[in-house]
Write a protein that holds these residues in place. Structure first.
Motif, PDB file in Angstrom:
ATOM      1  N   ALA A   9      -0.640  -5.917   6.952  1.00 31.22           N
ATOM      2  CA  ALA A   9      -0.950  -4.559   7.402  1.00 31.22           C
ATOM      3  C   ALA A   9      -2.328  -4.199   6.862  1.00 31.22           C
ATOM      4  N   LEU A  10      -3.249  -3.886   7.760  1.00 28.88           N
ATOM      5  CA  LEU A  10      -4.645  -3.638   7.400  1.00 28.88           C
ATOM      6  C   LEU A  10      -4.851  -2.145   7.205  1.00 28.88           C
ATOM      7  N   TYR A 210       2.797  -7.452  -0.836  1.00 34.28           N
ATOM      8  CA  TYR A 210       2.009  -7.161  -2.036  1.00 34.28           C
ATOM      9  C   TYR A 210       0.687  -6.549  -1.593  1.00 34.28           C
ATOM     10  N   GLY A 211       0.199  -5.597  -2.357  1.00 34.60           N
ATOM     11  CA  GLY A 211      -1.111  -5.020  -2.080  1.00 34.60           C
ATOM     12  C   GLY A 211      -1.892  -4.808  -3.356  1.00 34.60           C
ATOM     13  N   GLY A 212      -3.199  -5.018  -3.288  1.00 37.85           N
ATOM     14  CA  GLY A 212      -4.052  -4.807  -4.457  1.00 37.85           C
ATOM     15  C   GLY A 212      -5.098  -5.890  -4.559  1.00 37.85           C
ATOM     16  N   SER A 213      -6.285  -5.638  -3.963  1.00 42.18           N
ATOM     17  CA  SER A 213      -7.402  -6.583  -4.009  1.00 42.18           C
ATOM     18  C   SER A 213      -7.041  -7.951  -3.427  1.00 42.18           C
ATOM     19  N   VAL A 214      -6.295  -7.926  -2.320  1.00 48.74           N
ATOM     20  CA  VAL A 214      -5.981  -9.160  -1.598  1.00 48.74           C
ATOM     21  C   VAL A 214      -7.186  -9.574  -0.767  1.00 48.74           C
ATOM     22  N   LYS A 215      -7.519 -10.870  -0.806  1.00 45.17           N
ATOM     23  CA  LYS A 215      -8.701 -11.400  -0.118  1.00 45.17           C
ATOM     24  C   LYS A 215      -8.365 -12.760   0.490  1.00 45.17           C
ATOM     25  N   PRO A 216      -9.274 -13.292   1.338  1.00 45.86           N
ATOM     26  CA  PRO A 216      -9.005 -14.609   1.923  1.00 45.86           C
ATOM     27  C   PRO A 216      -8.772 -15.704   0.890  1.00 45.86           C
ATOM     28  N   ASP A 217      -9.417 -15.587  -0.278  1.00 48.47           N
ATOM     29  CA  ASP A 217      -9.302 -16.684  -1.238  1.00 48.47           C
ATOM     30  C   ASP A 217      -8.068 -16.601  -2.146  1.00 48.47           C
ATOM     31  N   GLY A 230       3.981 -11.009   2.741  1.00 53.70           N
ATOM     32  CA  GLY A 230       2.771 -10.516   3.382  1.00 53.70           C
ATOM     33  C   GLY A 230       2.001  -9.608   2.450  1.00 53.70           C
ATOM     34  N   ALA A 231       1.087  -8.844   3.030  1.00 50.90           N
ATOM     35  CA  ALA A 231       0.215  -8.026   2.196  1.00 50.90           C
ATOM     36  C   ALA A 231      -0.197  -6.751   2.916  1.00 50.90           C
ATOM     37  N   LEU A 232      -0.359  -5.694   2.129  1.00 55.47           N
ATOM     38  CA  LEU A 232      -0.994  -4.461   2.585  1.00 55.47           C
ATOM     39  C   LEU A 232      -2.418  -4.538   2.058  1.00 55.47           C
ATOM     40  N   VAL A 233      -3.360  -4.735   2.968  1.00 52.28           N
ATOM     41  CA  VAL A 233      -4.725  -5.102   2.605  1.00 52.28           C
ATOM     42  C   VAL A 233      -5.660  -3.912   2.777  1.00 52.28           C
ATOM     43  N   GLY A 234      -6.442  -3.614   1.737  1.00 51.46           N
ATOM     44  CA  GLY A 234      -7.393  -2.521   1.800  1.00 51.46           C
ATOM     45  C   GLY A 234      -8.795  -2.993   2.130  1.00 51.46           C
ATOM     46  N   GLY A 235      -9.628  -3.143   1.110  1.00 49.74           N
ATOM     47  CA  GLY A 235     -11.052  -3.435   1.303  1.00 49.74           C
ATOM     48  C   GLY A 235     -11.344  -4.632   2.183  1.00 49.74           C
ATOM     49  N   ALA A 236     -10.578  -5.695   2.041  1.00 48.44           N
ATOM     50  CA  ALA A 236     -10.830  -6.916   2.818  1.00 48.44           C
ATOM     51  C   ALA A 236     -10.498  -6.747   4.293  1.00 48.44           C
ATOM     52  N   SER A 237      -9.872  -5.619   4.651  1.00 52.37           N
ATOM     53  CA  SER A 237      -9.511  -5.398   6.053  1.00 52.37           C
ATOM     54  C   SER A 237     -10.612  -4.716   6.843  1.00 52.37           C
TER      55      SER A 237
END
Length: 251
Positions: A9-10, A210-217, A230-237
């Motif tokens: 979720a972006l 999980y959410g919190g500074s999730v990134k491609p790496d 999965g992830a709730l993605v903030g900045g990387a979205s």
């Protein structure tokens, strides 16, 4: 346990104008191949109508960042579930730490919003998570699980697809700090334990993000854990390349 399908979720937060949102979504759809995961954009309310026109019946779902706990009425500035549903919204972020902190949303309000979403056929992504002070005191589990129980009080579901939980340690949101994959797994496993108490028939298949500074790496390691779906993605979205990078990492 057979894991639920991975769901990204972006969460754009307060970013992108309506016209920028439309262009961004068009760019993303032009670069996505066939997805083996669920993907949805959680956009500001002013951008939902435009995005609905672009996303249509594509692989990318449409989500809101909040929802009113009321059906309708004299609630200036609020957006009801029925309004969102009419736009094709499928998901709504509820109880994000920024709403809890800046808008003083209690667990009871979060639960009311989650129930309102489900009643209208919208899947609530209910957010829970501890601040740094709770983690340093070793109280992160009890704090988060109490918050979860309060945020789901009186909330009924008919299937595992009716609800998503997002674990977001507040100290890792937008700070560049990330919980380790094992930290995420440990808390998500605790969360699933509570879901087994509340929804025993569906708990194994409810998505826990999980959410919190999730990134491609780091997304592959995090989402590879048994209880992280999965992830709730903030900045990387906010950048198309960030999203396609995460999608590629999960293939």
């Amino acid at each position: 346990m057979t894991k639920p399908q991975t769901f990204l979720a972006l969460n754009w937060k307060m970013n992108k104008t309506p016209s920028e949102s439309v262009q961004w979504a068009e760019d993303l759809l032009g670069q996505l191949g066939d997805l083996n995961i669920k993907l949805a954009i959680m956009a500001p309310s002013v951008s939902l109508a435009g995005l609905s026109g672009v996303l249509g019946d594509s692989q990318v779902g449409l989500g809101a960042q909040d929802i009113s706990q009321h059906d309708s009425g004299a609630y200036t500035g609020e957006v009801s579930a029925a309004m969102l549903k009419d736009l094709g919204v499928k998901y709504a972020v509820i109880g994000h730490s920024e709403r809890r902190e800046y808008h003083f949303e209690s667990d009871a309000v979060v639960a009311a919003k989650a129930a309102q979403a489900i009643k209208n056929g919208i899947v609530p992504i209910v957010c829970v998570g501890e601040k740094l002070s709770e983690r340093e005191a070793g109280e992160q589990v009890s704090y988060t699980l109490n918050q979860l129980r309060g945020s789901l009080a009186g909330v009924s579901i008919q299937s595992a697809d009716d609800l998503v939980i997002a674990y977001e340690p507040v100290w890792a949101i937008g700070t560049g700090k990330t919980a380790t994959a094992q930290d995420a797994e440990d808390m998500c496993a605790e969360i699933r334990g509570v879901l087994k108490e509340l929804y025993p028939a569906f708990a194994k298949q409810i998505v826990v993000q999980y959410g919190g500074s999730v990134k491609p790496d780091n997304i592959q390691e995090i989402c590879g854990k048994p209880n992280v779906n999965g992830a709730l993605v903030g900045g990387a979205s906010l950048q198309v390349a960030g999203v396609t990078g995460m999608v590629d990492a999960l293939k």
